[in-house]
Motif scaffolding. Sequence first.
Motif, PDB file in Angstrom:
ATOM      1  N   THR A 254       0.858  -1.196   0.000  1.00 44.85           N
ATOM      2  CA  THR A 254       0.000   0.000   0.000  1.00 44.85           C
ATOM      3  C   THR A 254       0.887   1.236   0.000  1.00 44.85           C
ATOM      4  OG1 THR A 254      -1.794  -1.115   1.168  1.00 44.85           O
ATOM      5  CG2 THR A 254      -1.755   1.292   1.252  1.00 44.85           C
TER       6      THR A 254
ATOM      7  N   SER B 237      -4.591   6.539  -0.937  1.00 47.67           N
ATOM      8  CA  SER B 237      -3.706   5.379  -0.827  1.00 47.67           C
ATOM      9  C   SER B 237      -3.992   4.430  -1.989  1.00 47.67           C
ATOM     10  CB  SER B 237      -3.897   4.669   0.519  1.00 47.67           C
ATOM     11  OG  SER B 237      -5.209   4.142   0.617  1.00 47.67           O
TER      12      SER B 237
ATOM     13  N   SER C  96      -3.238   0.314  -3.236  1.00 48.09           N
ATOM     14  CA  SER C  96      -2.741  -1.036  -2.916  1.00 48.09           C
ATOM     15  C   SER C  96      -2.648  -1.850  -4.199  1.00 48.09           C
ATOM     16  CB  SER C  96      -3.681  -1.733  -1.925  1.00 48.09           C
ATOM     17  OG  SER C  96      -3.685  -1.053  -0.691  1.00 48.09           O
TER      18      SER C  96
END
Length: 396
Positions: free
Chosen positions: A252, A281, A283
């Motif tokens: 991440t 974010s 991932s």
Amino acid sequence: IVGSNQNSFTSSTMQNGDDVKVVMTSNKYCITPTVVSSNIIAMTVNPLLVPSIGIAAAPSNTICDGTQVTFSSTVTNEGTAPQYKWFLNNAFTGVTSSSFISSTLHQSDEIKAVLVSNAICATPANDTSGIITMTVNPNVTPAITLAATSSDICAGETVTFTATPTHGGTNPVFTWFKNGVAYPGVSGTTLSTSALADGDTISIQLTSNAICRTINSVVSNLIILNVDPVLIPAVTIAANPAVPICPGDNVTISATPTNPGNSPVYDWFINNNLMTGNGNSFSYTGYQNNDVVKVLLHSNARCVRPDSVFSTTVTISVNPNLAPAINIAQTPAGIICDQVPITYLSSVQNEGLAPVYQWQINGQNVGTNASTFTSANIKNNDVVRCILTSSATCAL
């Protein structure tokens, strides 16, 4: 000799200074004398006089509403006791003096005067003046309003201020003020400037030359500026877990923004290829060695310049998967005698920096965490082995 043999005489052609008398000749008996002259009448003949009257308005026949105007008369052959009659719009005002004063005149009112002369031989006895027509301008109050393209701005932004004057006249004068101080170099109804700070005030003064103005100068409404500083956006990113990683690891990448606003948008890139997702974010499990990750921050903060900025980059290091291996050998080799100490030696691959060794005899743990194992209690058909736990990164 004029006239006829009558006891009266009529004439309309007398001249000033003429003398008139009558001579009578009597035919009565015994009259002495028979001819006699009367007394003399010396004639005074006055010339015919034509009365006239003219009128004038002071200060003028063009005035402001409510201005007091005095109408005066100029007369000739008025006699010793003339009479005056003043008329407003052909209605007798009741004023019989030689002048007429009023402060209640209206647009297009008409003023005239009539002179009644008592001069001897005035012909005619009456004369009417010319008419004065009034131009009455309404009283006006100059005013000025001020508007701005915006009063809530960012530092360095240009604002245009526009003034709207009322009753400024034919040659109005405009004076601009910033924080109460005259603004130099601008004399029209517009002012454009970017030199503004938070709390600055702008106003404008109108000096009017309009006819019938009630005041000469007036100041507009005050515009107060709210000037916010320019913000510079920035964004940094970091990986969790930290690189290097193993193939297939879920990493991440998190963004830490500066001046993002209340609804920022994030565009994530791997090797300059736009990826799916616009949160703060990202991932991903499909990283390859030396992949380069970055994010483009789109800030919606007020006064941010520029509104989009790239982060620093994170280079992903992906280590290959490693298969640990261990082989053991004994010494002395071959068939041994009972109670003879035997040492078992391990040969390992991809063990890492801190491998763990677990020795077993017939499935039972023995020995210590060491790459060798020595025992004098080995029995016939005992099975000796070592289990290697590798500490190498990405060991399978």
